[in-house]
Design a protein around this motif. Structure first.
Motif, short mmCIF file in Angstrom:
data_model
loop_
_atom_site.label_atom_id
_atom_site.label_comp_id
_atom_site.label_asym_id
_atom_site.label_seq_id
_atom_site.Cartn_x
_atom_site.Cartn_y
_atom_site.Cartn_z
N PRO A 98 0.82 -1.22 0.00
CA PRO A 98 0.00 0.00 0.00
C PRO A 98 0.85 1.27 0.00
N ARG A 99 2.01 1.22 0.61
CA ARG A 99 2.94 2.36 0.62
C ARG A 99 4.35 1.81 0.55
N PRO A 100 4.84 1.52 -0.66
CA PRO A 100 6.15 0.85 -0.79
C PRO A 100 7.27 1.65 -0.14
N ASP A 101 8.15 0.92 0.53
CA ASP A 101 9.34 1.51 1.15
C ASP A 101 10.55 0.95 0.40
N LEU A 102 11.24 1.80 -0.33
CA LEU A 102 12.31 1.31 -1.18
C LEU A 102 13.58 0.94 -0.41
N ASP A 131 11.68 -2.73 1.39
CA ASP A 131 11.08 -3.63 0.41
C ASP A 131 11.96 -3.90 -0.80
N PHE A 132 13.04 -3.13 -0.95
CA PHE A 132 13.84 -3.30 -2.17
C PHE A 132 15.35 -3.21 -1.90
N SER A 133 15.82 -2.04 -1.49
CA SER A 133 17.27 -1.82 -1.39
C SER A 133 17.95 -2.75 -0.40
N ALA A 134 17.27 -3.11 0.69
CA ALA A 134 17.86 -4.02 1.67
C ALA A 134 17.67 -5.48 1.26
N ARG A 135 16.53 -5.79 0.69
CA ARG A 135 16.20 -7.19 0.38
C ARG A 135 17.07 -7.76 -0.73
N MET A 136 17.41 -6.95 -1.73
CA MET A 136 18.16 -7.50 -2.85
C MET A 136 19.58 -7.92 -2.45
N PRO A 137 20.39 -7.04 -1.87
CA PRO A 137 21.75 -7.47 -1.54
C PRO A 137 21.82 -8.53 -0.45
N ASN A 189 20.81 5.79 -1.42
CA ASN A 189 21.33 7.11 -1.77
C ASN A 189 21.10 7.41 -3.24
N GLY A 190 21.28 6.39 -4.09
CA GLY A 190 21.10 6.58 -5.52
C GLY A 190 19.67 6.87 -5.90
N ILE A 191 18.74 6.15 -5.30
CA ILE A 191 17.32 6.40 -5.59
C ILE A 191 16.93 7.82 -5.19
N ALA A 192 17.39 8.24 -3.99
CA ALA A 192 17.09 9.59 -3.53
C ALA A 192 17.68 10.64 -4.46
N LEU A 193 18.91 10.43 -4.91
CA LEU A 193 19.55 11.39 -5.81
C LEU A 193 18.83 11.48 -7.15
N LEU A 194 18.51 10.34 -7.73
CA LEU A 194 17.88 10.34 -9.04
C LEU A 194 16.46 10.89 -8.98
N ALA A 195 15.76 10.59 -7.89
CA ALA A 195 14.40 11.11 -7.75
C ALA A 195 14.40 12.63 -7.58
N SER A 196 15.46 13.17 -7.01
CA SER A 196 15.55 14.61 -6.82
C SER A 196 16.29 15.33 -7.95
N ARG A 253 16.90 4.96 6.61
CA ARG A 253 16.19 3.89 7.30
C ARG A 253 14.90 3.54 6.57
N SER A 254 14.28 4.55 5.95
CA SER A 254 13.01 4.33 5.27
C SER A 254 12.89 5.32 4.11
N MET A 255 12.26 4.87 3.01
CA MET A 255 12.09 5.74 1.84
C MET A 255 10.76 5.41 1.16
N PRO A 256 9.63 5.89 1.72
CA PRO A 256 8.33 5.66 1.09
C PRO A 256 8.26 6.37 -0.27
N VAL A 257 7.61 5.70 -1.23
CA VAL A 257 7.51 6.27 -2.58
C VAL A 257 6.12 6.06 -3.15
N GLU A 258 5.81 6.86 -4.15
CA GLU A 258 4.66 6.61 -5.01
C GLU A 258 5.21 6.09 -6.32
N LEU A 259 4.79 4.89 -6.70
CA LEU A 259 5.38 4.24 -7.86
C LEU A 259 4.99 4.90 -9.17
N GLY A 260 3.80 5.47 -9.25
CA GLY A 260 3.35 6.05 -10.51
C GLY A 260 2.92 4.98 -11.48
#
Length: 429
Positions: free
Chosen positions: A160-164, A167-173, A276-283, A418-425
């Protein structure tokens, strides 16, 4: 046990916290760096103040540098050793107390972790597992990394509110490094918990409560890996744990300590780099637009992310003997703090260093992974994971945007969220 733990915290962290407070009250840049999480950023005014004082100024009794060439020289110079609780430069009473309060736990920031040991021990440890992190071995993981990234991205829509981060950045590595170590998938959540509590031990000057909680988790880590190695005595394996177990020259403590290091270092760096990369690219939507148009630039984009906002901001070295650096004498036993973030924003090497630019030609010259014999063992793995996971995410969700400011991790030296909620679009067809 509690008294011994508190005494060790006092020696390793408590006195440093008090020193940092005193230095900050005096208005010294070093104290400001140590006290504030933003002080270690490459764009920090404190870093720039240190840069103006010269290549390697001395303050509060220690040398510090934000100069790229000085940092790289010291990292590669065997005249300097890592900062370790048993370094001979420490006063004998301190070393005696540290030896008496040794908790026997796989602390990433204490020997026999290869992170804080010098040759010949460091050479022994790294040689055992080096092949598993070499170019050929890492190249074979490309398809598996892509599969894990795609699977995690598929599951984002169900949130319902993805946390990158969670839900993603920690789980993959953690999935990849756990498979390399031969650890089961049901352990992933526990491994992430241990990594989160152990990360502050890579810093100096942590609070007592943080240290105490980390030590409690380290006891669980030790017990778990002891069981793993006991099992390997009966059933040898060809994974990384099997490599450590097969070397008869390693003690059980050396095996457990370096297994724990490889586990945490194997995903902590990548978690932070991805976040850090997701935050940079999103901004920086114009940079993301460029990458969408010219996807061959993604590998260089990962290097620029590491340069601009690397996961580790500072490290330290101790002079093993009198040595000259940039025409300045560094006496034996002197501590030198190396601002990796400052070096990566050195205008003499990176023009317009405070601009995030995925087309930067020399982005890969950064020192985010250190250099020399202590250069990050998992740097190839982290780079590969970043160059696969980030484009996969933004290809699937090109209109992804942050759902409010990301929540930073309460660390100073390790830069992470620690947390990065996003709207996927809208999902790409």
């Amino acid at each position: 046990m509690l008294t011994r733990t508190w005494t060790r915290w006092l020696l390793m962290h408590g006195f440093l916290r008090a020193f940092a407070r005193l230095s900050a009250r005096r208005g010294e840049p070093l104290g400001k760096l140590a006290r504030g999480p933003d002080g270690l950023l490459g764009s920090s005014p404190y870093i720039e103040e240190i840069r103006r004082l010269g290549p390697i100024p001395k303050m509060s009794g220690v040398h510090i540098t934000a100069d790229y060439e000085v940092c790289r020289t010291i990292l590669r110079d065997r005249s300097f050793g890592v900062v370790s609780p048993n370094h001979p430069s420490l006063p004998k009473p301190v070393r005696w107390l540290l030896a008496k309060t040794d908790l026997g736990l796989p602390n990433l920031g204490e020997p026999p972790s290869m992170l804080v040991t010098d040759p010949p021990d460091h050479t022994r440890y790294r040689r055992v597992v080096g092949q598993a992190f070499g170019p050929k071995a890492i190249a074979t993981l490309e398809q598996r990394i892509a599969e894990v990234a795609d699977d995690l991205i598929d599951h984002l829509e169900s949130k319902p509110r993805p946390d990158l981060i969670g839900d993603f950045s920690a789980r993959m590595p953690v999935t990849i490094i756990a498979e390399m170590l031969g650890l089961p998938a049901e352990m992933h959540s526990t491994l992430l918990k241990w990594g989160d509590s152990g990360a502050p031990l890579l810093e100096r000057g942590v609070a007592w409560s943080t240290y105490r909680d980390a030590v409690e988790d380290l006891a669980e880590v030790k017990e778990y890996f002891d069981r793993q190695f006991d099992g390997l005595d009966d059933e040898p394996r060809d994974d990384v744990l099997g490599m450590l177990a097969a070397d008869d020259a390693l003690t059980r403590r050396e095996q457990v300590s370096n297994a724990a290091l490889l586990l945490d270092a194997g995903f902590l760096t990548t978690v932070n780099m991805l976040g850090n990369g997701i935050a940079l690219l999103a901004s920086h939507p114009e940079q993301l637009e460029l990458l969408n148009a010219e996807p061959w630039r993604w590998r260089n984009a990962v290097e620029e992310i590491l340069r601009y906002d690397g996961p580790v901001r500072m490290t330290g070295r101790v002079a093993n003997h009198d040595v000259d650096v940039d025409s300045q004498r560094i006496p034996a036993g002197s501590l030198v703090l190396l601002s990796l973030a400052g070096a990566n924003h050195d205008p003499a090497v990176f023009p317009d260093p405070h601009r995030f630019d995925v087309t930067r030609e020399n982005a890969a010259e950064h020192l985010a992974f250190g250099s020399g014999i202590h250069g990050c063992l998992g740097s190839r793995l982290a780079r590969l994971e970043g160059s696969i996971a980030l484009p996969a995410l933004f290809d699937r969700y090109p209109h992804l945007r942050l759902d409010g400011p990301p929540i930073p991790h309460p660390l100073r030296n390790l830069h992470a969220y620690r947390s990065m909620p996003v709207e996927l679009g809208v999902r790409a067809p």
